[in-house]
Design an enzyme around this catalytic site. Sequence first.
Site, short mmCIF file in Angstrom:
data_model
loop_
_atom_site.label_atom_id
_atom_site.label_comp_id
_atom_site.label_asym_id
_atom_site.label_seq_id
_atom_site.Cartn_x
_atom_site.Cartn_y
_atom_site.Cartn_z
CG HIS A 59 -1.73 1.21 1.43
ND1 HIS A 59 -1.97 1.79 2.65
CD2 HIS A 59 -2.38 1.98 0.52
CE1 HIS A 59 -2.74 2.85 2.50
NE2 HIS A 59 -3.00 3.00 1.22
CA CA Z 1 0.47 -0.43 -4.30
#
Ligand code: CA
Length: 391
Positions: free
Chosen positions: A186
Amino acid sequence: ELGITRPAGHKVSFHYNSHVEDMHFGKTHPMKPWRLTLAKHLILGFGLQYSMDTYEAVAAGKDEVEAFHDPDYVDFLSRVSPNNFRELSEIAHFAASIPPRHDGDNCPVFDGMSTYLFLYTGATLEATSALTSGQSDVAINWSGGLHHAHKGEASGFCYINDIVLSILDMLRVYPRVLYIDIDVHHGDGVEEAFQRQPRVMTLSFHRYGPYDDTGHKFFPGTGDLDDIGLRGTPGEHFALNVPIPSGIDDRQYKYVFEETCSRVIDAFKPSAVVLQCGADSLGGDRLGQFNINIRQHGECISYIQSRRLPLLILGGGGYTARNVARAWCHETALLTSNTLPEQIPLDLVPRPEAFSGNKTHGEGKMYPSFERLHKNECKDAELEFMVKKIE
Ligand code: CA
Ligand code: V1P
Ligand code: ZN
C-alpha cells in the site's frame, strides 16, 4: 543495427545517478540497490538510451526535501552514518524512528546512506521539472518511488518520500495530479500526505488481508476499500484503495487495473500522472504474493501512457533482482515505443527461497508458472465485487 527509434512529438527522459548502486542496506536486507545495475545494463545493452534524453541526476538539496519532511529529520538524514548514529539519536528524539525503536531492521543506517537518499530524490525532482517545464512527455527514474516514508519518520525501506516531493512540485503547475501505485504494498506515505487534498488523487493496488497464522497483516497493514481520504475534509473521496488477495494473475489484474483506472481518469480528469511501478507485484518476488507476469506489469504502464498525460514513471519495491531488471527494461522499451530486437525473457525466475528448496523443477528447467504458488487464491467474484463498489 538495433533499430532503436526516437519517435517525434513524444519525448522521453531518463534521470539517474549510478552512485545509488554502490549502497548496501545489509547482508540479509531484501532491498538491493544493485538491481538497478542489472536494469541499467539491460537498458543500455539494448540501446534504449538513443530513444531518450538521459540525464545524470544531482543530489536534492536539504531545502527541497524540507518541502515535505520535518527540517530536524532532514538534517538528521543529511548527517547520519553508522559511526555517528548513536550520538545523533541522543540529541534528536525524532531519530528514534530509525533503529533501535520499531522499524530498525527495515530502515537501517548504512554507509553512504545520505548520498543514496538525496540522489534518488534528486533524480525524481529532475524528472519532475522535465515534465513541468514541458521538455518531456514522459520522465523516468527507476531509483525513485519510495512510497512509505512519512514527514518525520522512515518506514518500509523508505526514508525520503520522493513521490510526495514531486507531487508538491507538480501542484505549482498542474491543477490536478493522479498518483497510481502498482507496488504490491500500500502506498500509505503518499496517501497520508495528501489525505486532505482534493487536487491529488491517490490510487493504490496492493496485497491486503490476513498474512499468516500469527495474525500478522501484510505490510503496512493499511489500505482497505473503505479508506477513501480523510472524512470531513475536502480530501474525502480523493483516495482510493484496491485491496487484493494473494495469487492474483495477469487476467484478473488487467481487469481490476483497467476498470479502476479508466473510471478514475474519466472522473478526476488529472492534468498529470505519477505512476509508481514497484516490481514486487510480479510473481516469484521475494516479498510479494501476486502472480502477475512482466507482460501484464508492462501493460499497466502502456495503458496509462495511452491516456497521453504528462507522466512520471518511478520504481519502488522489487526483491527478485533479475525480474525487476527485466521488467523495468521491458517497460523502458514500451515507454520509448521500441520493440526489443531480441525478445528479453519475459518469463519470471522463481524467488530465491523457491529456487533453493525446489523439488519439482529440476536444474535447467524453466519455471513454468506461478499459479497456485500462494495459498489464498484470488477469486474473480471478489474482484468483480470490488469494482462494483468502486463504481
Ligand atoms: Ca500499491
Ligand atoms: O513486515 C514488515 C515488518 C514487521 N515489522 C515490525 C515491520 N516489514 C516488511 C517491509 C516491506 C517494505 C516494502 C517496501 C516497498 O513497498 C517500497 C520500497 O516495496 C518486511 C518484510 C516482509 N516480508 O514484508 N521487512 C522485511 N521483510 C525484512 C526482512 C529482512 C531484513 C529486513 C527487513
Ligand atoms: Zn513494495
